[in-house]
Scaffold this active site. Sequence first.
Site, short mmCIF file in Angstrom:
data_model
loop_
_atom_site.label_atom_id
_atom_site.label_comp_id
_atom_site.label_asym_id
_atom_site.label_seq_id
_atom_site.Cartn_x
_atom_site.Cartn_y
_atom_site.Cartn_z
N HIS A 243 -22.36 39.03 0.25
CA HIS A 243 -20.92 38.52 0.45
C HIS A 243 -20.24 38.61 -0.98
O HIS A 243 -19.36 39.32 -1.54
CB HIS A 243 -20.73 37.43 1.10
CG HIS A 243 -21.36 37.24 2.40
ND1 HIS A 243 -20.97 37.99 3.44
CD2 HIS A 243 -22.35 36.43 2.94
CE1 HIS A 243 -21.81 37.58 4.63
NE2 HIS A 243 -22.54 36.74 4.23
O1 RIB Z 1 -18.98 33.81 5.03
C1 RIB Z 1 -19.59 34.15 3.99
C2 RIB Z 1 -19.21 33.29 2.84
O2 RIB Z 1 -19.28 31.84 3.32
C3 RIB Z 1 -19.84 33.17 1.33
O3 RIB Z 1 -19.04 32.85 0.52
C4 RIB Z 1 -20.98 32.49 1.52
O4 RIB Z 1 -21.48 31.78 0.24
C5 RIB Z 1 -20.12 31.44 2.27
O5 RIB Z 1 -19.60 30.43 1.28
#
Ligand code: RIB
Length: 313
Positions: A243
């Site tokens: 992500h």
């Molecule tokens: O949903 C994914 C996000 O939430 C990413 O930034 C992960 O690190 C959590 O913070």
Amino acid sequence: MSARKIIIDTDPGQDDAVAILLALASPDELDLLGITCVAGNVPLELTSKNARITCEAAGKTDVPVYAGSNAPLSRPLITAEHVHGQTGLDGPELWEPQMPLAEGHGVDFIIGTLRREAPGTVTLCTLGPLTNIAAAFNRAPDIIERVQEVVMMGGAYFEVGNITPAAEFNIYVDPEAAEIVFRSGAPTTVMPLDVTHKVLATKPRVETIRALNTRVGHFTAEMLDFFERFDVEKYGSEGGPLHDPCVIAWLLKPELFSGRGVNVEVETRSDLTLGMTVADWWGVTDRAPNALFIGDADADGFFNLLTERLARL
Ligand code: RIB
Ligand code: CA
């Protein structure tokens, strides 16, 4: 061309740590002015510890790391140990960081930096709940027009939610903060689950990183070995979605990504869909576009970039 000035606001989190490493490995393109930590994946005490561990793993201890908000603007904190482990950085062997936290609060650093640097020259890279950014915008509305771009990992539309059926974690933890940022008028680029679920740390990709046979290569591979569990089990995917590194990769090679300028609003009232990012992808409302919503990525190109940069540390 001079390096782009950025602040990384983060809740490490294995994927946050990989994003931080990618930025630290790219000093010619990115001038990392500071890291501000926020409560999210794990409480603030751990996110601010994990950010410093990550900097030490990269041998880059000159980057100031600030502790920021320890809870959402107006809600109790929700964390994600079920994804990231009790430390927030489960996988590699961890240590007590030697580098101290920088003096001062992360929100004050964001405000002070935006007021000090020339207008339109600082990019806010947000990898966690948007509490620090919203608090800064609330306290110092004058800084909003000085922001070059907010590049955030958060939200979802076609991919729907990962923490509830409707909401992505970063938005769900502090939906009021997200609403403030989306409505601020600051130029905003969003890396939602729609795109991050297309950049999966599959076994071959992780082994290529491990084969760098460096401290950072092993540190990263061991984080990803742990990080994939939740998504592989839930989605049956072939690896953990990276992500947060999408935010940094956008700054380094935007051509890897494609998206659409749309209006995005955040649900802040309904218990059923709290934190949902309602992206008007098909333009069915008269709400003005307020974000570039990224929907696709060249995953191989992304991992080639990531691996090449990690090899530099
Ligand atoms: O949903 C994914 C996000 O939430 C990413 O930034 C992960 O690190 C959590 O913070
Ligand atoms: Ca994060």
